[in-house]
Design a protein around this motif. Sequence first.
Motif, short mmCIF file in Angstrom:
data_model
loop_
_atom_site.label_atom_id
_atom_site.label_comp_id
_atom_site.label_asym_id
_atom_site.label_seq_id
_atom_site.Cartn_x
_atom_site.Cartn_y
_atom_site.Cartn_z
N MET A 1 0.82 -1.19 0.00
CA MET A 1 0.00 0.00 0.00
C MET A 1 0.86 1.25 0.00
SD MET A 1 -3.26 0.48 -0.05
CE MET A 1 -4.46 1.69 0.25
N ALA A 2 2.04 1.17 0.62
CA ALA A 2 2.92 2.34 0.69
C ALA A 2 3.38 2.77 -0.70
CB ALA A 2 4.12 2.05 1.57
N ALA A 3 3.63 1.80 -1.60
CA ALA A 3 4.06 2.14 -2.96
C ALA A 3 2.96 2.89 -3.69
CB ALA A 3 4.46 0.87 -3.72
N ALA A 4 1.72 2.47 -3.50
CA ALA A 4 0.59 3.16 -4.15
C ALA A 4 0.44 4.56 -3.59
CB ALA A 4 -0.70 2.36 -3.94
N ASP A 5 0.59 4.71 -2.28
CA ASP A 5 0.49 6.03 -1.66
C ASP A 5 1.60 6.95 -2.16
OD1 ASP A 5 -1.74 5.23 -0.26
OD2 ASP A 5 -0.64 4.86 1.61
N LEU A 6 2.81 6.41 -2.31
CA LEU A 6 3.92 7.21 -2.82
C LEU A 6 3.63 7.64 -4.26
CD1 LEU A 6 6.71 8.46 -2.51
CD2 LEU A 6 7.69 6.23 -3.16
N GLY A 7 3.10 6.72 -5.05
CA GLY A 7 2.73 7.06 -6.42
C GLY A 7 1.71 8.17 -6.48
N LEU A 8 0.72 8.11 -5.62
CA LEU A 8 -0.30 9.16 -5.58
C LEU A 8 0.29 10.49 -5.13
CD1 LEU A 8 -3.23 7.10 -4.08
CD2 LEU A 8 -2.97 7.87 -6.45
N ALA A 9 1.23 10.45 -4.21
CA ALA A 9 1.88 11.69 -3.77
C ALA A 9 2.64 12.32 -4.94
CB ALA A 9 2.83 11.41 -2.61
N TYR A 10 3.36 11.51 -5.70
CA TYR A 10 4.06 12.04 -6.87
C TYR A 10 3.07 12.65 -7.86
CZ TYR A 10 8.79 10.25 -5.98
OH TYR A 10 10.05 10.02 -5.47
N LEU A 11 1.95 11.97 -8.09
CA LEU A 11 0.95 12.50 -9.02
C LEU A 11 0.42 13.84 -8.53
CD1 LEU A 11 -1.07 9.29 -9.98
CD2 LEU A 11 0.72 10.44 -11.31
N MET A 12 0.16 13.95 -7.23
CA MET A 12 -0.33 15.21 -6.66
C MET A 12 0.67 16.34 -6.85
SD MET A 12 -2.21 14.23 -3.08
CE MET A 12 -2.29 15.94 -2.62
N LEU A 13 1.94 16.01 -6.84
CA LEU A 13 2.98 17.02 -6.98
C LEU A 13 3.31 17.31 -8.45
CD1 LEU A 13 5.31 15.89 -4.07
CD2 LEU A 13 3.78 17.88 -4.13
N GLY A 14 2.62 16.63 -9.35
CA GLY A 14 2.81 16.89 -10.78
C GLY A 14 3.88 16.05 -11.44
#
Length: 110
Positions: A1-14
């Motif tokens: 789940m942490a990898a998915a959360d990290l991916g979403l954080a990157y997406l949020m940051l553009g």
Amino acid sequence: MAAADLGLAYLMLGNGQSGLQWLHRAQARFATAGAHDHLRQSLENELVYMEHAKNKSEAKSLRQRIEQLEADGEIVQTAGWFGAELTVCVSVVLPARTCCMRRGAVVYHG
């Protein structure tokens, strides 16, 4: 789940490239582990991102993948994007973007 959360954080940051790499890693792990709820959530989040980015071909491909997983009985269809899972909407310091956090997932608006 942490990898998915990290991916979403990157997406949020553009940072779409890194975000999608992390999401795809997480999706592969979810599929291998049989974590179908997490897989569906991650695919839906990627779908929303692709729709927001106006990438129609990728969005179509993701919709088809979700539908195939439903047809195979690996995941169950959800009632909708938000429902009772919506926990908080926040504005981020990105031009005209609002996102909703949903069990650690990000759904874009704007």
